[in-house]
Write a protein that holds these residues in place. Structure first.
Motif, PDB file in Angstrom:
ATOM      1  N   GLY A 150       0.791  -1.240   0.000  1.00 10.71           N
ATOM      2  CA  GLY A 150       0.000   0.000   0.000  1.00 10.71           C
ATOM      3  C   GLY A 150       0.813   1.274   0.000  1.00 10.71           C
ATOM      4  N   GLY A 189       2.221   2.486  -2.411  1.00  9.36           N
ATOM      5  CA  GLY A 189       1.935   3.186  -3.671  1.00  9.36           C
ATOM      6  C   GLY A 189       2.871   2.778  -4.799  1.00  9.36           C
ATOM      7  N   LYS A 190       3.415   1.562  -4.720  1.00  9.59           N
ATOM      8  CA  LYS A 190       4.363   1.108  -5.766  1.00  9.59           C
ATOM      9  C   LYS A 190       3.681   1.084  -7.132  1.00  9.59           C
ATOM     10  CE  LYS A 190       5.120  -2.714  -3.328  1.00  9.59           C
ATOM     11  NZ  LYS A 190       4.326  -2.408  -2.113  1.00  9.59           N
ATOM     12  N   GLY A 191       2.486   0.489  -7.171  1.00 10.77           N
ATOM     13  CA  GLY A 191       1.748   0.398  -8.438  1.00 10.77           C
ATOM     14  C   GLY A 191       1.337   1.780  -8.949  1.00 10.77           C
ATOM     15  N   THR A 192       0.911   2.640  -8.031  1.00 12.55           N
ATOM     16  CA  THR A 192       0.473   3.995  -8.408  1.00 12.55           C
ATOM     17  C   THR A 192       1.636   4.798  -8.972  1.00 12.55           C
ATOM     18  OG1 THR A 192      -1.221   3.910  -6.678  1.00 12.55           O
ATOM     19  CG2 THR A 192      -0.582   6.098  -7.449  1.00 12.55           C
ATOM     20  N   THR A 202       5.370  -8.509  -9.343  1.00  9.15           N
ATOM     21  CA  THR A 202       5.217  -9.930  -8.987  1.00  9.15           C
ATOM     22  C   THR A 202       3.796 -10.205  -8.494  1.00  9.15           C
ATOM     23  OG1 THR A 202       6.371  -9.323  -6.957  1.00  9.15           O
ATOM     24  CG2 THR A 202       7.570 -10.711  -8.521  1.00  9.15           C
ATOM     25  N   ARG A 257      -1.331 -12.866  -9.418  1.00  7.87           N
ATOM     26  CA  ARG A 257      -2.797 -12.782  -9.531  1.00  7.87           C
ATOM     27  C   ARG A 257      -3.261 -13.258 -10.904  1.00  7.87           C
ATOM     28  NH1 ARG A 257      -1.837  -8.697  -5.882  1.00  7.87           N
ATOM     29  NH2 ARG A 257      -1.251  -7.230  -7.494  1.00  7.87           N
ATOM     30  N   LYS A 269       0.996 -14.032   3.601  1.00  7.84           N
ATOM     31  CA  LYS A 269       2.392 -14.500   3.717  1.00  7.84           C
ATOM     32  C   LYS A 269       3.104 -14.377   2.376  1.00  7.84           C
ATOM     33  CE  LYS A 269       1.332 -17.990   7.161  1.00  7.84           C
ATOM     34  NZ  LYS A 269       1.130 -19.422   7.347  1.00  7.84           N
ATOM     35  N   GLY A 306       7.479  -4.984  -6.156  1.00  5.82           N
ATOM     36  CA  GLY A 306       7.164  -6.146  -5.309  1.00  5.82           C
ATOM     37  C   GLY A 306       8.229  -7.225  -5.350  1.00  5.82           C
ATOM     38  N   ARG A 362      11.782  -9.163  -2.270  1.00  5.65           N
ATOM     39  CA  ARG A 362      11.090  -8.948  -1.002  1.00  5.65           C
ATOM     40  C   ARG A 362      11.806  -9.624   0.153  1.00  5.65           C
ATOM     41  NH1 ARG A 362       5.583  -7.938  -3.111  1.00  5.65           N
ATOM     42  NH2 ARG A 362       4.336  -7.285  -1.351  1.00  5.65           N
ATOM     43  N   GLN A 397      16.001 -13.195  -2.238  1.00  5.02           N
ATOM     44  CA  GLN A 397      15.564 -12.740  -3.571  1.00  5.02           C
ATOM     45  C   GLN A 397      16.501 -11.649  -4.093  1.00  5.02           C
ATOM     46  OE1 GLN A 397      11.370 -11.630  -3.684  1.00  5.02           O
ATOM     47  NE2 GLN A 397      10.749 -13.490  -2.631  1.00  5.02           N
ATOM     48  N   ARG A 422      -8.888   0.664  -0.946  1.00  7.35           N
ATOM     49  CA  ARG A 422      -8.448   0.444  -2.330  1.00  7.35           C
ATOM     50  C   ARG A 422      -9.441  -0.460  -3.072  1.00  7.35           C
ATOM     51  NH1 ARG A 422      -2.723  -2.179  -3.737  1.00  7.35           N
ATOM     52  NH2 ARG A 422      -3.489  -3.777  -2.308  1.00  7.35           N
ATOM     53  N   ARG A 450       0.414  -8.746   6.441  1.00  7.43           N
ATOM     54  CA  ARG A 450       1.334  -8.356   5.370  1.00  7.43           C
ATOM     55  C   ARG A 450       2.334  -7.320   5.881  1.00  7.43           C
ATOM     56  NH1 ARG A 450      -2.951  -6.433   1.192  1.00  7.43           N
ATOM     57  NH2 ARG A 450      -1.191  -5.746  -0.058  1.00  7.43           N
ATOM     58  N   GLY A 453       3.169  11.776  -0.321  1.00 10.62           N
ATOM     59  CA  GLY A 453       3.067  12.973  -1.167  1.00 10.62           C
ATOM     60  C   GLY A 453       2.314  12.679  -2.451  1.00 10.62           C
TER      61      GLY A 453
HETATM   62  P1  AP5 Z   1      -0.983   0.955  -4.612  1.00 14.41           P
HETATM   63  O1  AP5 Z   1      -0.289   1.781  -5.632  1.00 14.41           O
HETATM   64  O2  AP5 Z   1      -1.924  -0.108  -5.059  1.00 14.41           O
HETATM   65  O3  AP5 Z   1       0.075   0.380  -3.545  1.00 14.41           O
HETATM   66  P2  AP5 Z   1       1.124  -0.812  -3.664  1.00 14.41           P
HETATM   67  O4  AP5 Z   1       2.339  -0.408  -2.903  1.00 14.41           O
HETATM   68  O5  AP5 Z   1       1.306  -1.195  -5.097  1.00 14.41           O
HETATM   69  O6  AP5 Z   1       0.321  -1.893  -2.825  1.00 14.41           O
HETATM   70  P3  AP5 Z   1       0.166  -3.466  -2.967  1.00 14.41           P
HETATM   71  O7  AP5 Z   1      -0.868  -3.846  -1.923  1.00 14.41           O
HETATM   72  O8  AP5 Z   1      -0.151  -3.848  -4.371  1.00 14.41           O
HETATM   73  O9  AP5 Z   1       1.532  -3.959  -2.553  1.00 14.41           O
HETATM   74  P4  AP5 Z   1       1.892  -5.322  -1.975  1.00 14.41           P
HETATM   75  O10 AP5 Z   1       3.342  -5.171  -2.009  1.00 14.41           O
HETATM   76  O11 AP5 Z   1       1.354  -5.731  -0.667  1.00 14.41           O
HETATM   77  O12 AP5 Z   1       1.105  -6.323  -2.935  1.00 14.41           O
HETATM   78  P5  AP5 Z   1       1.604  -7.195  -4.147  1.00 14.41           P
HETATM   79  O13 AP5 Z   1       0.517  -7.187  -5.135  1.00 14.41           O
HETATM   80  O14 AP5 Z   1       2.974  -6.811  -4.575  1.00 14.41           O
HETATM   81  O15 AP5 Z   1      -1.761   2.006  -3.639  1.00 14.41           O
HETATM   82  C1  AP5 Z   1      -2.537   1.536  -2.553  1.00 14.41           C
HETATM   83  C2  AP5 Z   1      -3.742   2.486  -2.337  1.00 14.41           C
HETATM   84  O16 AP5 Z   1      -3.278   3.771  -1.920  1.00 14.41           O
HETATM   85  C3  AP5 Z   1      -4.566   2.728  -3.624  1.00 14.41           C
HETATM   86  O17 AP5 Z   1      -5.923   2.784  -3.278  1.00 14.41           O
HETATM   87  C4  AP5 Z   1      -4.063   4.089  -4.140  1.00 14.41           C
HETATM   88  O18 AP5 Z   1      -5.064   4.791  -4.863  1.00 14.41           O
HETATM   89  C5  AP5 Z   1      -3.676   4.792  -2.844  1.00 14.41           C
HETATM   90  N1  AP5 Z   1      -2.519   5.680  -3.030  1.00 14.41           N
HETATM   91  C6  AP5 Z   1      -1.335   5.332  -3.608  1.00 14.41           C
HETATM   92  N2  AP5 Z   1      -0.471   6.385  -3.588  1.00 14.41           N
HETATM   93  C7  AP5 Z   1      -1.133   7.399  -2.969  1.00 14.41           C
HETATM   94  C8  AP5 Z   1      -0.757   8.735  -2.621  1.00 14.41           C
HETATM   95  N3  AP5 Z   1       0.441   9.227  -2.929  1.00 14.41           N
HETATM   96  N4  AP5 Z   1      -1.653   9.492  -1.951  1.00 14.41           N
HETATM   97  C9  AP5 Z   1      -2.885   8.990  -1.633  1.00 14.41           C
HETATM   98  N5  AP5 Z   1      -3.309   7.730  -1.939  1.00 14.41           N
HETATM   99  C10 AP5 Z   1      -2.439   6.951  -2.592  1.00 14.41           C
HETATM  100  O19 AP5 Z   1       1.732  -8.634  -3.470  1.00 14.41           O
HETATM  101  C11 AP5 Z   1       0.596  -9.351  -3.029  1.00 14.41           C
HETATM  102  C12 AP5 Z   1       1.035 -10.682  -2.445  1.00 14.41           C
HETATM  103  O20 AP5 Z   1       1.721 -11.469  -3.460  1.00 14.41           O
HETATM  104  C13 AP5 Z   1       2.037 -10.631  -1.289  1.00 14.41           C
HETATM  105  O21 AP5 Z   1       1.394 -10.433  -0.051  1.00 14.41           O
HETATM  106  C14 AP5 Z   1       2.702 -12.013  -1.402  1.00 14.41           C
HETATM  107  O22 AP5 Z   1       1.888 -13.033  -0.886  1.00 14.41           O
HETATM  108  C15 AP5 Z   1       2.790 -12.230  -2.904  1.00 14.41           C
HETATM  109  N6  AP5 Z   1       4.077 -11.740  -3.451  1.00 14.41           N
HETATM  110  C16 AP5 Z   1       4.229 -10.702  -4.325  1.00 14.41           C
HETATM  111  N7  AP5 Z   1       5.541 -10.519  -4.595  1.00 14.41           N
HETATM  112  C17 AP5 Z   1       6.217 -11.453  -3.891  1.00 14.41           C
HETATM  113  C18 AP5 Z   1       7.593 -11.743  -3.737  1.00 14.41           C
HETATM  114  N8  AP5 Z   1       8.540 -11.045  -4.378  1.00 14.41           N
HETATM  115  N9  AP5 Z   1       7.938 -12.761  -2.908  1.00 14.41           N
HETATM  116  C19 AP5 Z   1       7.006 -13.493  -2.271  1.00 14.41           C
HETATM  117  N10 AP5 Z   1       5.683 -13.259  -2.350  1.00 14.41           N
HETATM  118  C20 AP5 Z   1       5.283 -12.239  -3.164  1.00 14.41           C
END
Ligand code: AP5
Length: 215
Positions: A10, A12-15, A31, A36, A57, A85, A88, A92, A127, A171, A199
Motif C-alpha cells: 500500500g 503506492g508502488k503500483g500507483t 510480482t 494474480r 504470507k 514487489g 522482497r 531474492q 483500495r 502483510r 506525497g
Molecule cells: P498501490 O499503488 O496499489 O500500492 P502498492 O504499494 O502497489 O500496494 P500493494 O498492496 O499492491 O503492494 P503489496 O506489495 O502488498 O502487494 P503485491 O501485489 O505486490 O496504492 C494503494 C492504495 O493507496 C490505492 O488505493 C491508491 O489509490 C492509494 N494511493 C497510492 N499512492 C497514494 C498517494 N500518494 N496518496 C494517496 N493515496 C495513494 O503482493 C501481493 C502478495 O503477493 C504478497 O502479499 C505475497 O503473498 C505475494 N508476493 C508478491 N511478490 C512477492 C515476492 N517477491 N515474494 C514473495 N511473495 C510475493
C-alpha cells in the motif's frame, strides 16, 4: 532505466509505477500482478501461490525467483524495467544480483517509498482494483465515476481478497520482518533513494527526473 520500487504494502508502488510508465515506456514488472494473473488462469503456480497470498504470507523464494528469472529474460525487460514487489527478501535480492550479473546489467536506483503502518491500513481498506485492466482506485481519494465500474475499460472494480484489515496487518508484519532489511542491503550499495510515499502520485517520477538532470 532499471529501478526497484521498494515499500510496504500500500505504499503506492503500483500507483507510482503508473506515473513513471506514462513518461518512460519501460517494462513494469509486478510480482503481485503476475501471481494474480496465474490465479485467474488457474495455473499450478497460481493455485500454490493463492494459499500464501490469502494468508498475507510471502510465496516461497524458489517459486518467485524462478518466475522472475524467466520474466527478466524477455525482450522488453532487456530495454529497462521497474520491479514492483520484487525483491522482497534478502535471498531474492541476492538472486537478482546474480541474474543481473549474468545479463551484465546494473540497477540505477532502488526507491524506498516511506509510509507509516496506520496510513497503509487506511489506504488498503479503501483500495479497489479493476479485475480486467488492473486500474487502481480508492473509495476516498480516487473513486471510479460509477461505483464498481472501471472508468478505463468498463470492467468490474472490486476489493482484493488480501485487502481485509487482518490480512493487511499480517502483510505489514511480514514486510517489517522480511522486506525491510533490504533498505540496509541497498543502502550499503549506495543506490537507495528514500521518497515520502504520502506525497504526490508522481513523487518518484519527479525524483528520477531530478536525478537525471543532475547526472
Ligand atoms: P498501490 O499503488 O496499489 O500500492 P502498492 O504499494 O502497489 O500496494 P500493494 O498492496 O499492491 O503492494 P503489496 O506489495 O502488498 O502487494 P503485491 O501485489 O505486490 O496504492 C494503494 C492504495 O493507496 C490505492 O488505493 C491508491 O489509490 C492509494 N494511493 C497510492 N499512492 C497514494 C498517494 N500518494 N496518496 C494517496 N493515496 C495513494 O503482493 C501481493 C502478495 O503477493 C504478497 O502479499 C505475497 O503473498 C505475494 N508476493 C508478491 N511478490 C512477492 C515476492 N517477491 N515474494 C514473495 N511473495 C510475493
Amino acid at each position: 532505466m532499471r529501478i526497484i520500487l521498494l515499500g510496504a504494502p500500500g505504499a503506492g508502488k503500483g500507483t507510482q509505477a503508473d506515473s513513471i510508465k506514462a513518461k518512460y515506456p519501460v517494462a513494469h514488472i509486478s510480482t503481485g500482478d503476475m501471481l494474480r494473473s496465474n490465479i485467474k488462469e488457474g495455473t499450478e503456480l497460481g493455485r500454490n501461490a493463492e494459499v500464501y497470498m490469502d494468508a498475507g504470507k510471502l510465496v516461497p523464494d524458489d517459486v518467485i525467483i524462478a518466475m522472475m528469472e524467466r520474466r527478466l529474460m524477455e525482450d522488453d525487460a532487456k530495454e529497462g524495467f521497474m520491479l514492483d514487489g520484487f525483491p522482497r527478501t534478502i535471498a531474492q535480492a541476492k538472486a537478482l544480483d546474480e541474474i543481473l550479473d549474468k545479463m551484465k546489467l546494473k540497477l540505477d536506483a532502488v526507491v524506498d517509498l516511506v509510509i507509516e503502518d496506520d496510513a497503509v491500513v487506511g489506504r488498503l481498506t479503501s483500495r479497489r482494483v479493476c479485475r480486467q485492466c488492473g486500474e487502481i482506485y480508492n473509495t476516498v481519494m480516487k473513486p471510479s465515476s460509477k461505483e464498481g465500474v472501471c472508468d478505463k475499460c468498463g470492467g468490474d472494480v472490486v476489493q482484493r481478497d488480501d485487502d481485509k484489515e487482518d490480512v493487511i496487518r499480517k502483510r505489514l508484519s511480514v514486510f517489517h520482518e522480511q522486506t525491510a532489511p533490504l533498505i540496509d542491503y541497498y543502502g550499503k550499495q549506495g543506490i537507495l533513494v528514500p521518497v515520502d510515499a504520502t506525497g504526490e502520485k508522481d513523487a518518484v517520477l519527479k525524483v528520477l527526473e531530478q536525478k537525471k538532470a543532475n547526472a
